[in-house]
Each structure stands twice: as structure tokens, then as C-alpha cells.
Design a protein around this motif. Structure first.
Motif, PDB file in Angstrom:
ATOM      1  N   THR A 130      56.027  62.519 -84.265  1.00 23.75           N
ATOM      2  CA  THR A 130      54.669  62.307 -83.283  1.00 23.75           C
ATOM      3  C   THR A 130      54.183  61.095 -83.951  1.00 23.75           C
ATOM      4  O   THR A 130      54.457  60.792 -85.081  1.00 23.75           O
ATOM      5  CB  THR A 130      54.115  63.504 -83.218  1.00 23.75           C
ATOM      6  N   ILE A 131      53.389  60.374 -82.980  1.00 16.49           N
ATOM      7  CA  ILE A 131      52.697  59.351 -83.222  1.00 16.49           C
ATOM      8  C   ILE A 131      51.779  59.868 -84.576  1.00 16.49           C
ATOM      9  O   ILE A 131      51.633  59.078 -85.641  1.00 16.49           O
ATOM     10  CB  ILE A 131      51.855  58.929 -82.324  1.00 16.49           C
ATOM     11  N   CYS A 132      51.252  61.031 -84.463  1.00 15.86           N
ATOM     12  CA  CYS A 132      50.242  61.482 -85.591  1.00 15.86           C
ATOM     13  C   CYS A 132      50.822  61.605 -86.825  1.00 15.86           C
ATOM     14  O   CYS A 132      50.352  61.100 -88.051  1.00 15.86           O
ATOM     15  CB  CYS A 132      49.636  62.939 -85.126  1.00 15.86           C
ATOM     16  N   ARG A 133      51.878  62.224 -86.745  1.00 19.96           N
ATOM     17  CA  ARG A 133      52.916  62.298 -88.246  1.00 19.96           C
ATOM     18  C   ARG A 133      53.133  60.872 -88.768  1.00 19.96           C
ATOM     19  O   ARG A 133      53.214  60.819 -89.903  1.00 19.96           O
ATOM     20  CB  ARG A 133      54.025  63.419 -87.837  1.00 19.96           C
ATOM     21  N   ALA A 134      53.705  60.221 -87.886  1.00 23.90           N
ATOM     22  CA  ALA A 134      54.084  58.658 -88.462  1.00 23.90           C
ATOM     23  C   ALA A 134      52.830  58.001 -88.930  1.00 23.90           C
ATOM     24  O   ALA A 134      52.902  57.366 -90.077  1.00 23.90           O
ATOM     25  CB  ALA A 134      54.772  57.930 -87.195  1.00 23.90           C
ATOM     26  N   ALA A 135      51.745  58.186 -88.337  1.00 25.24           N
ATOM     27  CA  ALA A 135      50.471  57.624 -88.915  1.00 25.24           C
ATOM     28  C   ALA A 135      50.106  58.077 -89.992  1.00 25.24           C
ATOM     29  O   ALA A 135      49.815  57.414 -91.287  1.00 25.24           O
ATOM     30  CB  ALA A 135      49.215  57.824 -87.757  1.00 25.24           C
ATOM     31  N   GLN A 136      50.265  59.538 -90.310  1.00 24.47           N
ATOM     32  CA  GLN A 136      50.074  60.152 -91.606  1.00 24.47           C
ATOM     33  C   GLN A 136      50.967  59.369 -92.906  1.00 24.47           C
ATOM     34  O   GLN A 136      50.485  59.389 -93.993  1.00 24.47           O
ATOM     35  CB  GLN A 136      50.053  61.611 -91.581  1.00 24.47           C
ATOM     36  N   ARG A 137      52.268  59.512 -92.429  1.00 23.54           N
ATOM     37  CA  ARG A 137      53.294  59.188 -93.397  1.00 23.54           C
ATOM     38  C   ARG A 137      52.862  57.805 -93.915  1.00 23.54           C
ATOM     39  O   ARG A 137      53.091  57.239 -95.057  1.00 23.54           O
ATOM     40  CB  ARG A 137      54.587  59.243 -92.836  1.00 23.54           C
ATOM     41  N   ALA A 138      52.598  56.714 -92.910  1.00 24.84           N
ATOM     42  CA  ALA A 138      52.587  55.467 -93.258  1.00 24.84           C
ATOM     43  C   ALA A 138      50.869  55.200 -94.001  1.00 24.84           C
ATOM     44  O   ALA A 138      50.645  54.013 -94.540  1.00 24.84           O
ATOM     45  CB  ALA A 138      52.706  54.444 -92.180  1.00 24.84           C
ATOM     46  N   GLY A 139      50.057  56.055 -93.587  1.00 30.51           N
ATOM     47  CA  GLY A 139      48.765  55.917 -94.155  1.00 30.51           C
ATOM     48  C   GLY A 139      47.967  54.954 -93.217  1.00 30.51           C
ATOM     49  O   GLY A 139      47.084  54.225 -93.734  1.00 30.51           O
ATOM     50  N   VAL A 140      48.231  54.920 -91.985  1.00 27.65           N
ATOM     51  CA  VAL A 140      47.625  53.801 -90.845  1.00 27.65           C
ATOM     52  C   VAL A 140      47.216  54.806 -89.686  1.00 27.65           C
ATOM     53  O   VAL A 140      47.283  56.006 -89.723  1.00 27.65           O
ATOM     54  CB  VAL A 140      48.533  52.857 -90.431  1.00 27.65           C
ATOM     55  N   SER A 141      46.368  54.148 -89.013  1.00 22.87           N
ATOM     56  CA  SER A 141      45.781  54.854 -87.795  1.00 22.87           C
ATOM     57  C   SER A 141      47.006  55.020 -86.745  1.00 22.87           C
ATOM     58  O   SER A 141      47.893  54.447 -86.692  1.00 22.87           O
ATOM     59  CB  SER A 141      44.809  53.816 -87.091  1.00 22.87           C
ATOM     60  N   GLU A 142      46.629  55.824 -85.660  1.00 28.24           N
ATOM     61  CA  GLU A 142      47.727  56.117 -84.758  1.00 28.24           C
ATOM     62  C   GLU A 142      47.691  54.888 -83.787  1.00 28.24           C
ATOM     63  O   GLU A 142      48.786  54.794 -83.346  1.00 28.24           O
ATOM     64  CB  GLU A 142      46.897  57.207 -83.957  1.00 28.24           C
ATOM     65  N   GLN A 143      46.579  54.376 -83.739  1.00 34.53           N
ATOM     66  CA  GLN A 143      46.540  53.052 -82.927  1.00 34.53           C
ATOM     67  C   GLN A 143      47.592  51.927 -83.443  1.00 34.53           C
ATOM     68  O   GLN A 143      48.395  51.222 -82.697  1.00 34.53           O
ATOM     69  CB  GLN A 143      45.051  52.326 -82.696  1.00 34.53           C
ATOM     70  N   ALA A 144      47.684  51.812 -85.092  1.00 31.87           N
ATOM     71  CA  ALA A 144      48.647  51.025 -85.544  1.00 31.87           C
ATOM     72  C   ALA A 144      50.140  51.353 -85.205  1.00 31.87           C
ATOM     73  O   ALA A 144      50.765  50.405 -84.805  1.00 31.87           O
ATOM     74  CB  ALA A 144      48.357  50.863 -86.863  1.00 31.87           C
ATOM     75  N   ILE A 145      50.257  52.626 -85.091  1.00 33.91           N
ATOM     76  CA  ILE A 145      51.683  53.120 -84.973  1.00 33.91           C
ATOM     77  C   ILE A 145      51.917  52.621 -83.411  1.00 33.91           C
ATOM     78  O   ILE A 145      53.078  52.239 -82.962  1.00 33.91           O
ATOM     79  CB  ILE A 145      51.792  54.403 -84.924  1.00 33.91           C
ATOM     80  N   ARG A 146      50.953  52.872 -82.421  1.00 39.58           N
ATOM     81  CA  ARG A 146      51.161  52.599 -81.045  1.00 39.58           C
ATOM     82  C   ARG A 146      51.447  51.012 -80.883  1.00 39.58           C
ATOM     83  O   ARG A 146      52.458  50.602 -80.112  1.00 39.58           O
ATOM     84  CB  ARG A 146      50.079  52.899 -80.188  1.00 39.58           C
ATOM     85  N   ASN A 147      50.778  50.134 -81.559  1.00 42.85           N
ATOM     86  CA  ASN A 147      50.974  48.729 -81.642  1.00 42.85           C
ATOM     87  C   ASN A 147      52.416  48.424 -82.117  1.00 42.85           C
ATOM     88  O   ASN A 147      52.980  47.742 -81.583  1.00 42.85           O
ATOM     89  CB  ASN A 147      49.861  48.111 -82.579  1.00 42.85           C
ATOM     90  N   TRP A 148      52.726  48.985 -83.217  1.00 41.26           N
ATOM     91  CA  TRP A 148      54.009  48.986 -83.909  1.00 41.26           C
ATOM     92  C   TRP A 148      55.389  49.019 -82.797  1.00 41.26           C
ATOM     93  O   TRP A 148      56.254  48.338 -82.635  1.00 41.26           O
ATOM     94  CB  TRP A 148      54.539  49.675 -84.937  1.00 41.26           C
ATOM     95  N   ARG A 149      55.141  50.067 -82.026  1.00 41.61           N
ATOM     96  CA  ARG A 149      55.951  50.638 -80.922  1.00 41.61           C
ATOM     97  C   ARG A 149      55.995  49.924 -79.953  1.00 41.61           C
ATOM     98  O   ARG A 149      57.097  49.490 -79.425  1.00 41.61           O
ATOM     99  CB  ARG A 149      55.653  52.093 -80.558  1.00 41.61           C
ATOM    100  N   LYS A 150      54.790  49.151 -79.527  1.00 42.70           N
ATOM    101  CA  LYS A 150      54.802  48.192 -78.173  1.00 42.70           C
ATOM    102  C   LYS A 150      55.487  46.901 -78.775  1.00 42.70           C
ATOM    103  O   LYS A 150      56.395  46.189 -77.830  1.00 42.70           O
ATOM    104  CB  LYS A 150      53.399  48.129 -78.050  1.00 42.70           C
ATOM    105  N   GLN A 151      55.248  46.528 -80.051  1.00 39.11           N
ATOM    106  CA  GLN A 151      55.839  45.274 -80.578  1.00 39.11           C
ATOM    107  C   GLN A 151      57.459  45.207 -80.607  1.00 39.11           C
ATOM    108  O   GLN A 151      58.252  44.702 -80.168  1.00 39.11           O
ATOM    109  CB  GLN A 151      55.123  44.958 -81.744  1.00 39.11           C
ATOM    110  N   PHE A 152      57.780  46.519 -81.170  1.00 38.44           N
ATOM    111  CA  PHE A 152      59.244  46.918 -81.338  1.00 38.44           C
ATOM    112  C   PHE A 152      59.919  46.845 -79.839  1.00 38.44           C
ATOM    113  O   PHE A 152      61.172  46.375 -79.529  1.00 38.44           O
ATOM    114  CB  PHE A 152      59.589  48.218 -81.929  1.00 38.44           C
ATOM    115  N   VAL A 153      59.312  47.471 -78.865  1.00 38.02           N
ATOM    116  CA  VAL A 153      60.034  47.582 -77.462  1.00 38.02           C
ATOM    117  C   VAL A 153      59.854  46.243 -76.619  1.00 38.02           C
ATOM    118  O   VAL A 153      60.819  45.894 -76.219  1.00 38.02           O
ATOM    119  CB  VAL A 153      59.252  48.708 -76.680  1.00 38.02           C
ATOM    120  N   ASP A 154      58.799  45.641 -76.923  1.00 41.89           N
ATOM    121  CA  ASP A 154      58.471  44.263 -76.371  1.00 41.89           C
ATOM    122  C   ASP A 154      59.547  43.283 -76.690  1.00 41.89           C
ATOM    123  O   ASP A 154      60.215  42.496 -76.048  1.00 41.89           O
ATOM    124  CB  ASP A 154      56.992  43.638 -76.486  1.00 41.89           C
ATOM    125  N   GLY A 155      59.813  43.187 -78.195  1.00 37.88           N
ATOM    126  CA  GLY A 155      61.067  42.554 -78.754  1.00 37.88           C
ATOM    127  C   GLY A 155      62.136  42.778 -78.078  1.00 37.88           C
ATOM    128  O   GLY A 155      62.934  41.719 -77.922  1.00 37.88           O
TER     129      GLY A 155
END
Length: 119
Positions: free
Chosen positions: A25-50
Motif C-alpha cells: 500500500t501507499i502507507c507501507r511504501a512510505a514507511q519502508r522508504a521513510g518518506v511521506s505518503e504524498q512523496a510516494i504518490r508523486n513518485w507514482r505519478k512521475q513513473f506513470v507520466d513518464g
């Protein structure tokens, strides 16, 4: 508060891939990376947009339509500033020289100074 160290690109790709495949989940990914959930959403958007840009055949590192529009506007504004600068420089040179005189019917008369319109 100091900024946390940057996450390596490979780690971001791994997390986003797991997220998109439904493994985490976004929450679990954020915990593993030590970043906010919004950062994970941004990464996902950048990945999909690219990926979307690549599928369309657009360059991955090229400018977006909005960036192209802004760059064109910047170029237009620079040209306008250049023209105004030249007009101002010419006006200052005329002002330094003082008024010019011309003879009309044998009488010296000062020529009117042109004013630069502003606004």
C-alpha cells in the motif's frame, strides 16, 4: 528540520512497481522508504507520466507543452525588453545632447522632444 537523504532511483522504482502491482500500500511504501505518503504518490505519478510520454513517442526528458509555452513567452518578453532598452538608450542620448534647433523663416526654434509612452 534537516531534509532526509535522497532515495536512490532504483529503490523508488522498486517501491512504485510493488505499489502498482498491488503488493504493498501507499502507507507501507512510505514507511519502508521513510518518506511521506504524498512523496510516494508523486513518485507514482512521475513513473506513470513518464511511461505515458514514452508510449506516445515523446522524449522522456523533453519539455512539456506547458514548459514550451512558457519558454516561448519568455523569449517574447526578452525581445520586448530589448526593444524598450534600445528606445530608452536612444531617448537618453537625445536628452544628453539637448534640444536641437531648426530655422523657420529665419527664426531659430527648438524642436519638440519626443516622449516615450509608458504603461
Amino acid at each position: 528540520m534537516p531534509r532526509p537523504p535522497a532515495i536512490p532511483t532504483e529503490e523508488k522504482i522498486k517501491l512504485v512497481s510493488e505499489l502498482l502491482s498491488g503488493q504493498i500500500t501507499i502507507c507501507r511504501a512510505a514507511q519502508r522508504a521513510g518518506v511521506s505518503e504524498q512523496a510516494i504518490r508523486n513518485w507514482r505519478k512521475q513513473f506513470v507520466d513518464g511511461g505515458t510520454r514514452n508510449l506516445r513517442g515523446e522524449p522522456a526528458c523533453g519539455h512539456t507543452v506547458n514548459e514550451e509555452s512558457l519558454l516561448a513567452e519568455i523569449a517574447d518578453l526578452k525581445a520586448a525588453i530589448g526593444e524598450l532598452y534600445l528606445q530608452l538608450k536612444a531617448h537618453r542620448n537625445r536628452a544628453r545632447q539637448g534640444p536641437t534647433f531648426r530655422r523657420i523663416n529665419g527664426i531659430s526654434e527648438a524642436e519638440p522632444v519626443q516622449r516615450i509612452r509608458t504603461g
